[in-house]
Design a protein around this motif. Structure first.
Motif, short mmCIF file in Angstrom:
data_model
loop_
_atom_site.label_atom_id
_atom_site.label_comp_id
_atom_site.label_asym_id
_atom_site.label_seq_id
_atom_site.Cartn_x
_atom_site.Cartn_y
_atom_site.Cartn_z
N SER A 247 -1.58 0.23 -83.44
CA SER A 247 -2.61 0.74 -82.53
C SER A 247 -3.80 -0.21 -82.35
CB SER A 247 -3.12 2.10 -83.02
OG SER A 247 -3.68 1.97 -84.31
N ILE A 248 -3.99 -1.17 -83.23
CA ILE A 248 -5.19 -1.99 -83.14
C ILE A 248 -4.93 -3.36 -82.54
CG2 ILE A 248 -6.22 -0.81 -85.10
CD1 ILE A 248 -5.70 -3.30 -86.79
N ALA B 70 -4.13 -4.18 -74.04
CA ALA B 70 -5.03 -4.22 -75.18
C ALA B 70 -5.00 -2.90 -75.96
CB ALA B 70 -6.44 -4.50 -74.69
N ARG B 71 -5.69 -2.90 -77.09
CA ARG B 71 -5.72 -1.69 -77.93
C ARG B 71 -6.35 -0.51 -77.19
NH1 ARG B 71 -9.70 -3.07 -82.85
NH2 ARG B 71 -9.64 -0.82 -83.11
N ASP B 72 -7.25 -0.80 -76.22
CA ASP B 72 -7.88 0.27 -75.44
C ASP B 72 -7.10 0.56 -74.16
OD1 ASP B 72 -10.58 -1.72 -73.93
OD2 ASP B 72 -8.39 -1.96 -73.95
N SER B 73 -5.90 -0.03 -74.06
CA SER B 73 -4.98 0.15 -72.93
C SER B 73 -5.42 -0.57 -71.66
CB SER B 73 -4.73 1.64 -72.64
OG SER B 73 -4.00 2.20 -73.71
N ASN B 74 -6.42 -1.42 -71.74
CA ASN B 74 -6.67 -2.32 -70.60
C ASN B 74 -5.47 -3.25 -70.43
OD1 ASN B 74 -9.16 -1.41 -69.75
ND2 ASN B 74 -10.31 -2.77 -71.08
N GLN C 31 -3.35 -6.00 -79.46
CA GLN C 31 -2.85 -6.21 -78.11
C GLN C 31 -1.37 -6.55 -78.18
OE1 GLN C 31 -5.00 -8.27 -74.82
NE2 GLN C 31 -3.57 -9.93 -75.21
N ASN D 55 1.06 4.64 -78.93
CA ASN D 55 0.63 4.30 -80.29
C ASN D 55 1.30 5.19 -81.35
OD1 ASN D 55 -1.00 2.21 -79.40
ND2 ASN D 55 -2.85 3.48 -79.36
#
Length: 115
Positions: A30-31, A52-56, A33, A73
């Motif tokens: 989850s952390i 990325a981890r934030d789904s960007n 990319q 995740n």
């Protein structure tokens, strides 16, 4: 140990769709990319898409509007939905993660777009 296992490749006609999957293990998914690369015969490996981890997300210009990268995740999976496939998309597709200074690749899955 870190493992990346791709699946979902195959032969598809131009204009068709495929969904690639990458199952991961051995790291805190989850952390980090995640990314998909591809390598066509006689060409260098190239970045297709990253999440990325934030789904960007970001995409190669050649696949924008046709491919979608996503992640789950909870399942530690990353996906690549490929629509409107073209012969130029023919390549081996690899799942990739960079952990610190070490990069890891899956074994690859062949995608062939041909009539």
């Amino acid at each position: 140990q870190v493992q990346l296992v791709e699946s979902g490749g195959g032969l598809v006609q131009p204009g068709g769709s495929l969904r690639l999957s990458c199952a991961t293990s051995g790291f805190i998914f989850s952390i980090y990319q995640m990314a998909w690369y591809r390598q066509a015969p006689g060409k260098q490996r190239e970045l297709v898409a990253a999440i990325a981890r934030d789904s960007n997300t970001n995409y190669a210009d050649s696949v924008k509007g046709r491919f979608t990268i996503s992640r789950d995740n909870a399942k530690k999976m990353v996906y690549l939905q490929m629509n409107s496939l073209k012969p130029d998309d023919t390549a081996v597709y690899y799942c990739y993660v960079l952990l610190g200074l070490n990069d890891y690749w899956g074994q690859g899955t062949q995608v062939t777009v041909s009539s």
